[in-house]
Design a protein around this motif. Structure first.
Motif, short mmCIF file in Angstrom:
data_model
loop_
_atom_site.label_atom_id
_atom_site.label_comp_id
_atom_site.label_asym_id
_atom_site.label_seq_id
_atom_site.Cartn_x
_atom_site.Cartn_y
_atom_site.Cartn_z
N ARG A 78 -10.18 1.75 -15.47
CA ARG A 78 -8.69 1.99 -16.88
C ARG A 78 -7.38 1.51 -15.92
N THR A 79 -7.49 1.27 -14.48
CA THR A 79 -6.50 2.02 -14.23
C THR A 79 -6.26 -0.24 -13.31
N PRO A 80 -4.82 -0.40 -13.73
CA PRO A 80 -4.67 -1.51 -13.30
C PRO A 80 -4.71 -1.56 -10.89
N ILE A 81 -5.19 -2.02 -10.93
CA ILE A 81 -5.45 -1.97 -8.90
C ILE A 81 -4.02 -2.79 -8.53
N GLY A 82 -2.76 -2.27 -7.78
CA GLY A 82 -1.60 -2.63 -7.51
C GLY A 82 -2.03 -3.29 -6.49
N GLN A 83 -3.64 -2.57 -5.24
CA GLN A 83 -3.58 -3.21 -3.62
C GLN A 83 -3.43 -4.53 -4.17
N LYS A 84 -4.25 -5.07 -5.05
CA LYS A 84 -5.04 -6.60 -5.61
C LYS A 84 -4.22 -7.48 -6.17
N ASN A 85 -2.55 -6.78 -6.66
CA ASN A 85 -1.73 -7.52 -7.11
C ASN A 85 -0.73 -7.92 -6.09
N THR A 86 -0.50 -8.87 -6.17
CA THR A 86 1.17 -9.14 -5.74
C THR A 86 1.85 -9.38 -6.45
N SER A 87 2.02 -9.28 -7.77
CA SER A 87 3.27 -9.30 -8.71
C SER A 87 3.87 -8.62 -8.29
N GLU A 88 5.08 -8.63 -9.64
CA GLU A 88 6.11 -7.65 -9.27
C GLU A 88 6.25 -6.30 -9.77
N ALA A 90 2.84 -5.04 -9.78
CA ALA A 90 2.50 -4.29 -9.21
C ALA A 90 2.71 -2.81 -9.60
N THR A 91 1.68 -2.18 -9.03
CA THR A 91 1.98 -0.89 -8.75
C THR A 91 1.83 -0.26 -7.67
N LEU A 92 3.18 0.29 -7.08
CA LEU A 92 2.93 0.73 -5.67
C LEU A 92 2.80 2.13 -5.18
N CYS A 93 3.37 2.97 -6.02
CA CYS A 93 2.76 4.10 -6.40
C CYS A 93 2.54 4.65 -7.91
N TYR A 94 2.03 5.87 -7.50
CA TYR A 94 0.94 5.66 -9.21
C TYR A 94 1.51 7.16 -9.65
N CYS A 95 1.35 8.06 -8.63
CA CYS A 95 2.30 9.18 -8.80
C CYS A 95 4.00 9.08 -9.57
N PHE A 96 4.25 8.50 -9.46
CA PHE A 96 6.20 8.48 -10.67
C PHE A 96 6.37 6.49 -10.56
N GLY A 97 5.09 6.73 -10.78
CA GLY A 97 5.42 4.70 -12.01
C GLY A 97 6.10 4.34 -11.36
N VAL A 98 5.99 3.81 -9.37
CA VAL A 98 6.71 2.36 -8.51
C VAL A 98 6.66 1.34 -8.48
N SER A 99 6.73 0.11 -9.28
CA SER A 99 6.38 -0.84 -9.73
C SER A 99 6.87 -1.65 -7.64
N ARG A 132 -5.69 7.82 -1.86
CA ARG A 132 -4.94 8.14 0.17
C ARG A 132 -3.06 7.36 -0.50
N CYS A 133 -2.06 7.99 -0.05
CA CYS A 133 -1.08 8.13 0.21
C CYS A 133 -0.94 6.36 -0.46
N CYS A 134 0.56 6.64 -1.38
CA CYS A 134 1.06 4.83 -0.87
C CYS A 134 2.00 4.37 -0.27
N LEU A 135 2.27 5.24 0.37
CA LEU A 135 3.04 5.38 1.22
C LEU A 135 2.70 3.79 1.99
N LYS A 136 1.72 3.37 2.28
CA LYS A 136 1.52 2.14 3.29
C LYS A 136 1.20 1.34 2.58
N ASP A 137 1.50 1.05 1.09
CA ASP A 137 1.38 0.78 -0.06
C ASP A 137 2.79 -0.60 -0.41
N PHE A 138 3.63 -0.19 0.35
CA PHE A 138 5.09 -0.38 0.11
C PHE A 138 5.62 -1.80 1.09
N PRO A 139 6.03 -2.57 1.15
CA PRO A 139 6.18 -3.36 2.17
C PRO A 139 7.06 -3.28 3.17
N SER A 140 7.28 -3.81 3.71
CA SER A 140 7.94 -3.46 5.64
C SER A 140 9.33 -3.78 5.09
#
Length: 140
Positions: A78-88, A90-99, A132-140
């Motif tokens: 029921r949750t879209p997987i941000g890690q599998k989506n490269t669009s704008e 895509a969720t990076l942080c699920y806790c705070f709703g950051v795309s 796991r923590c979302c911080l690694k999912d943020f672009p460098s």
């Protein structure tokens, strides 16, 4: 709330890895409690105690898989997987709703998430499909 980036995220056997049955790449084990927060009708899922792993490869249809090659795909969640989506979107942080788009528009958002993580106000172990923590999912 748990410390999303601390020791509270241990899986059954921390650091256990297994190859995805579709792409052959190795991934880290994810807690069953994470999976049940994301699958459709978790009350109908038979958790037989087998370890599951999270596949973050955008090219792979599998999201979760077991050593015996049981798979859970995006259409079973029921949750879209941000890690599998490269669009704008895509969720990076699920806790705070950051795309990804939010981060592109204002990179201070990462500092905010980092600050909230330090304050232990996140719940990545349940909210983030990777467990796991979302911080690694943020672009460098």
């Amino acid at each position: 709330m748990s410390s999303c980036c601390g020791n509270a995220q241990k899986t059954r056997t921390q650091g256990n890895r297994h190859a995805c049955p579709v792409n052959g790449k190795e991934y880290v084990e994810v807690r069953v409690s994470t999976i049940i927060h994301h699958i459709v009708e978790p009350w109908n899922w038979d958790d037989d105690g087998e370890a599951f792993y999270f596949c973050d490869d955008p090219e792979c249809r599998v999201v979760y898989f077991s050593a015996s090659n049981k798979v859970i795909t995006q259409d079973q969640l029921r949750t879209p997987i941000g890690q599998k989506n490269t669009s704008e979107m895509a969720t990076l942080c699920y806790c705070f709703g950051v795309s990804r788009g939010d981060y592109i528009k204002d990179q201070r958002v990462k500092a905010y998430v980092l600050d909230q993580t330090k304050k232990q106000t996140c719940a990545c172990d349940a909210r983030n499909p990777s467990g796991r923590c979302c911080l690694k999912d943020f672009p460098s």
